[in-house]
Structure formats: structure tokens, C-alpha cells
Scaffold this active site. Structure first.
Site, PDB file in Angstrom:
ATOM      1  CG  ASP A   7      -1.714   1.178   1.476  1.00  0.00           C
ATOM      2  OD1 ASP A   7      -2.248   1.714   0.494  1.00  0.00           O
ATOM      3  OD2 ASP A   7      -1.848   1.597   2.653  1.00  0.00           O
ATOM      4  CG  ASP A   9      -1.848   7.500   0.637  1.00  0.00           C
ATOM      5  OD1 ASP A   9      -0.872   8.210   0.359  1.00  0.00           O
ATOM      6  OD2 ASP A   9      -2.817   7.322  -0.124  1.00  0.00           O
ATOM      7  CG  ASP A 113      -2.334   2.427   6.505  1.00  0.00           C
ATOM      8  OD1 ASP A 113      -2.586   2.060   5.328  1.00  0.00           O
ATOM      9  OD2 ASP A 113      -2.588   3.564   6.919  1.00  0.00           O
TER      10      ASP A 113
HETATM   11 MG   LIG Z   1      -2.953   3.130   3.550  1.00  0.00          MG
END
Ligand SMILES: [Mg+2]
Length: 145
Positions: A7, A9, A113
Site C-alpha cells: 500500500d 498512504d 495500514d
Molecule cells: Mg494506507
């Protein structure tokens, strides 16, 4: 080789820092995804560039970036592409997947995240970045290398 999705961000891109430092933050605080150039100008997360480099070098993984570009921020799609080239040059060329359905990705690992956009339903092993088990890049490398 195992297939590994990473991923952007909150994993390799310090998006929240870019939001907080943005000169128009007050105006956009209820729609931070729409901040102009917020994705383009974000800095990397600590150790992220080095760590992804190690995963690319180790020969065990076919590495792809899997990110969601906010639908309402049209520039974010190209800005994410520019960001990847800025920090990885040719190393991740044509390895950027922009999707709202990470559960459609076929592979072995996803480092993310958040559980959003299908990440929580990913069919392979989910490496939940920023949690007690994987608080930072060092812990991820220890596990994967
Ligand atoms: Mg993310």
C-alpha cells in the site's frame, strides 16, 4: 517467487504529515483527500524507501504497489504514478495498481495500514502495518526477509 503488494498512504507515503503541513489544511480539513497536490508532495515514511528496496533486491518477491486513489481527486491518480517514479525510478515501473478492490488482487502478501477498499478481505496473508505485530518497517523486514 511470492507476490507481494504494498500500500502507499500510511505505509510508504507519509500522507498524514503531508495533510498537516498543507497550507490549505484549514479549508479542506473535512475532505483531506481533496487537498491540492497532497499526494504529489508527500514525503516517504521512515525507512520505507530503503525497505522496499531490500524487498526488491532479496529475490524472493515480485513487488507491486497497490493503492487506492480518491475518486474525487482526479490528479491523485497521476500524482501517485509520479511519486513512485520519483522515489523508485524504474524499479517499480508498470507495477502500480490503483484500485478500490484490493480483495481482487491475487498474490501472497499485502502490506497495508487499513482494512478498507477490500484490504481486509485479501485472500493471501495480510500484514497489518502500524499494529503491535508490525509497528514499523523494521518489523516487516524481519518477518519477510
Ligand atoms: Mg494506507
Amino acid at each position: 517467487m511470492k507476490t507481494l503488494f504494498i500500500d502507499m498512504d500510511g505505509v510508504i507515503v507519509d500522507f498524514m504529515q503531508s495533510v498537516k503541513n498543507h497550507p490549505e489544511y484549514e479549508k479542506y480539513k473535512n475532505e483531506i483527500d481533496a487537498l491540492p497536490d497532497v499526494f504529489l508532495n508527500a514525503l516517504p515514511m521512515e525507512f520505507a524507501i530503503d525497505s522496499v528496496g531490500k524487498l526488491l533486491d532479496c529475490g524472493k518477491y515480485e513487488v507491486y504497489i497497490a493503492s487506492t486513489a480518491p475518486w474525487g481527486n482526479i490528479d491523485s491518480l497521476s500524482h501517485k504514478r509520479i511519486w513512485i517514479e520519483r522515489y523508485f525510478g524504474e524499479r517499480l515501473k508498470k507495477r502500480l495498481i490503483l484500485t478500490h478492490r484490493k480483495d481482487f488482487l491475487m498474490g501472497d502478501y499485502l502490506i497495508d495500514d487499513r482494512l478498507k477498499n477490500g484490504a481486509g478481505e485479501f485472500k493471501g496473508e495480510f500484514i497489518h502495518f502500524g499494529t503491535d505485530k508490525f509497528p514499523d518497517w523494521n518489523s516487516v523486514l524481519e518477518y519477510l526477509l
